[in-house]
Scaffold this motif. Structure first.
Motif, PDB file in Angstrom:
ATOM      1  N   ASN A 132      25.314  40.848  44.094  1.00 20.46           N
ATOM      2  CA  ASN A 132      25.433  41.718  42.950  1.00 20.46           C
ATOM      3  C   ASN A 132      25.755  40.690  41.720  1.00 20.46           C
ATOM      4  O   ASN A 132      25.040  40.812  40.823  1.00 20.46           O
ATOM      5  CB  ASN A 132      26.281  42.953  43.047  1.00 20.46           C
ATOM      6  N   VAL A 133      26.764  39.993  42.036  1.00 25.18           N
ATOM      7  CA  VAL A 133      27.354  39.164  40.976  1.00 25.18           C
ATOM      8  C   VAL A 133      26.398  38.035  40.801  1.00 25.18           C
ATOM      9  O   VAL A 133      26.018  37.512  39.528  1.00 25.18           O
ATOM     10  CB  VAL A 133      28.656  38.572  41.548  1.00 25.18           C
ATOM     11  N   ALA A 134      25.754  37.591  41.786  1.00 26.09           N
ATOM     12  CA  ALA A 134      24.549  36.293  41.432  1.00 26.09           C
ATOM     13  C   ALA A 134      23.420  37.154  40.736  1.00 26.09           C
ATOM     14  O   ALA A 134      22.976  36.180  39.850  1.00 26.09           O
ATOM     15  CB  ALA A 134      23.884  35.942  42.813  1.00 26.09           C
ATOM     16  N   GLU A 135      23.037  38.290  40.748  1.00 25.15           N
ATOM     17  CA  GLU A 135      22.190  38.784  40.061  1.00 25.15           C
ATOM     18  C   GLU A 135      22.290  39.117  38.507  1.00 25.15           C
ATOM     19  O   GLU A 135      21.626  38.759  37.754  1.00 25.15           O
ATOM     20  CB  GLU A 135      21.470  40.253  40.885  1.00 25.15           C
ATOM     21  N   ARG A 136      23.587  39.360  38.352  1.00 24.41           N
ATOM     22  CA  ARG A 136      24.035  39.417  36.987  1.00 24.41           C
ATOM     23  C   ARG A 136      24.156  38.065  36.491  1.00 24.41           C
ATOM     24  O   ARG A 136      23.920  38.012  35.388  1.00 24.41           O
ATOM     25  CB  ARG A 136      25.546  40.184  36.962  1.00 24.41           C
ATOM     26  N   LEU A 151      27.997  45.632  29.318  1.00 24.94           N
ATOM     27  CA  LEU A 151      27.738  46.464  30.696  1.00 24.94           C
ATOM     28  C   LEU A 151      27.419  45.524  31.607  1.00 24.94           C
ATOM     29  O   LEU A 151      27.858  45.750  32.730  1.00 24.94           O
ATOM     30  CB  LEU A 151      26.437  47.216  30.569  1.00 24.94           C
ATOM     31  N   ARG A 152      26.909  44.246  31.460  1.00 31.17           N
ATOM     32  CA  ARG A 152      26.592  43.299  32.527  1.00 31.17           C
ATOM     33  C   ARG A 152      28.281  42.796  32.853  1.00 31.17           C
ATOM     34  O   ARG A 152      28.319  42.596  33.931  1.00 31.17           O
ATOM     35  CB  ARG A 152      25.935  42.144  32.169  1.00 31.17           C
ATOM     36  N   LEU A 153      28.860  42.538  32.020  1.00 30.44           N
ATOM     37  CA  LEU A 153      30.184  41.961  32.354  1.00 30.44           C
ATOM     38  C   LEU A 153      31.184  43.043  33.091  1.00 30.44           C
ATOM     39  O   LEU A 153      31.956  42.718  34.260  1.00 30.44           O
ATOM     40  CB  LEU A 153      31.039  41.492  31.023  1.00 30.44           C
ATOM     41  N   SER A 202      32.722  42.587  36.637  1.00 32.47           N
ATOM     42  CA  SER A 202      34.422  42.878  36.901  1.00 32.47           C
ATOM     43  C   SER A 202      34.324  44.114  38.116  1.00 32.47           C
ATOM     44  O   SER A 202      35.386  43.821  38.990  1.00 32.47           O
ATOM     45  CB  SER A 202      34.791  43.501  35.663  1.00 32.47           C
ATOM     46  N   LYS A 203      33.692  44.734  38.139  1.00 29.10           N
ATOM     47  CA  LYS A 203      33.755  45.693  39.365  1.00 29.10           C
ATOM     48  C   LYS A 203      33.591  45.262  40.667  1.00 29.10           C
ATOM     49  O   LYS A 203      34.114  45.583  41.494  1.00 29.10           O
ATOM     50  CB  LYS A 203      32.903  47.081  38.929  1.00 29.10           C
ATOM     51  N   ASN A 204      32.459  44.379  40.642  1.00 29.00           N
ATOM     52  CA  ASN A 204      32.144  43.848  41.789  1.00 29.00           C
ATOM     53  C   ASN A 204      33.009  42.754  42.424  1.00 29.00           C
ATOM     54  O   ASN A 204      33.565  42.822  43.503  1.00 29.00           O
ATOM     55  CB  ASN A 204      30.722  42.958  41.722  1.00 29.00           C
ATOM     56  N   VAL A 205      34.021  42.145  41.413  1.00 25.94           N
ATOM     57  CA  VAL A 205      35.009  41.333  41.808  1.00 25.94           C
ATOM     58  C   VAL A 205      36.077  42.021  42.244  1.00 25.94           C
ATOM     59  O   VAL A 205      36.764  41.467  42.974  1.00 25.94           O
ATOM     60  CB  VAL A 205      35.289  40.274  40.528  1.00 25.94           C
ATOM     61  N   GLU A 206      36.281  42.981  41.553  1.00 26.58           N
ATOM     62  CA  GLU A 206      37.730  43.997  42.116  1.00 26.58           C
ATOM     63  C   GLU A 206      37.428  44.429  43.303  1.00 26.58           C
ATOM     64  O   GLU A 206      37.984  44.419  44.203  1.00 26.58           O
ATOM     65  CB  GLU A 206      37.854  45.044  40.914  1.00 26.58           C
ATOM     66  N   ARG A 207      36.286  45.043  43.552  1.00 27.11           N
ATOM     67  CA  ARG A 207      35.863  45.344  45.025  1.00 27.11           C
ATOM     68  C   ARG A 207      35.796  44.339  46.133  1.00 27.11           C
ATOM     69  O   ARG A 207      36.075  44.331  47.292  1.00 27.11           O
ATOM     70  CB  ARG A 207      34.303  45.986  45.211  1.00 27.11           C
TER      71      ARG A 207
END
Length: 208
Positions: A99-103, A180-182, A186-191
């Motif tokens: 997910n992070v890579a796609e962002r 929104l991308r950031l 952030s949500k993915n990093v927190e998860r």
């Protein structure tokens, strides 16, 4: 414990450690891709996810085989159960890295200008993942407990990041797409930190 069970448990741990190494590498590359605008690293993470999924399934099958063939009890049963849970958490972390890579691919280098709280959250999450895996390798329940204590800091940083981005969107609507991308990153990093916490909890369950 029989020799066969000992051998199979050792193989299981080795397979899990290989998966952990692959997932840790994916997270490192994905976050570097985001922060440094490295589309090449992002592409590598996305392409490699199929191997993470494959290894996760193989480890789950190995756990089920051990349960069926050896019918372990007590500590051995706890070890297999912990491995099953860690296996699932690692696979989920791999998905979050994707997910992070796609962002990162769509962010046009926006990660280069993130706030100190955002950078701290990234560093803490990566550290928690490394430490939780290390606690599993060394069978160190105390180290696993220290990982649990760090999750509150990640959550606090995540809230700070979200609040700042929401305020920025309110002040300047032209920043909404970027914000929104950031927020998604952030949500993915927190998860990722949440799943590292789960791994640490599984280590404690296994050992105590």
């Amino acid at each position: 414990m029989s020799k066969h069970l000992t051998h199979d448990l050792q193989k299981l741990q080795e397979a899990l450690l290989r998966l952990a190494g692959r997932v840790e590498e994916a997270v490192t590359k994905a976050l570097e891709a985001f922060v440094k605008g490295r589309s090449d690293l992002a592409t590598q993470v996305i392409s490699a996810d199929v191997e993470v999924d494959k290894e996760e399934v193989e480890i789950e099958e190995e756990c089920l085989k051990i349960l069926a063939l050896h019918q372990p009890v007590a500590q051995d049963l706890r070890r297999v159960a912990a491995c099953l849970k860690i296996d699932n958490d690692l696979e989920r972390i791999g998905d979050l890295a994707v997910n992070v890579a796609e962002r990162a691919l769509s962010s046009n280098g926006e990660g280069a200008n993130i706030t100190p709280a955002f950078r701290e959250m990234i560093e803490l999450s990566m550290s928690m993942l490394r430490k939780s895996i290390d606690a599993f390798v060394r069978a160190d329940a105390e180290a696993a407990r220290r990982v649990l204590l760090e999750d509150d800091r990640v959550d606090a940083d995540h809230r700070t990041v979200i609040q700042a981005l929401l305020a920025r969107m309110h002040e300047d609507p032209s920043t909404i797409d970027r914000a929104l991308r950031l927020i998604s990153v952030s949500k993915n990093v927190e998860r990722i930190a949440d799943h590292a916490t789960n791994i640490a909890e599984s280590v404690i369950y296994d050992l105590e």
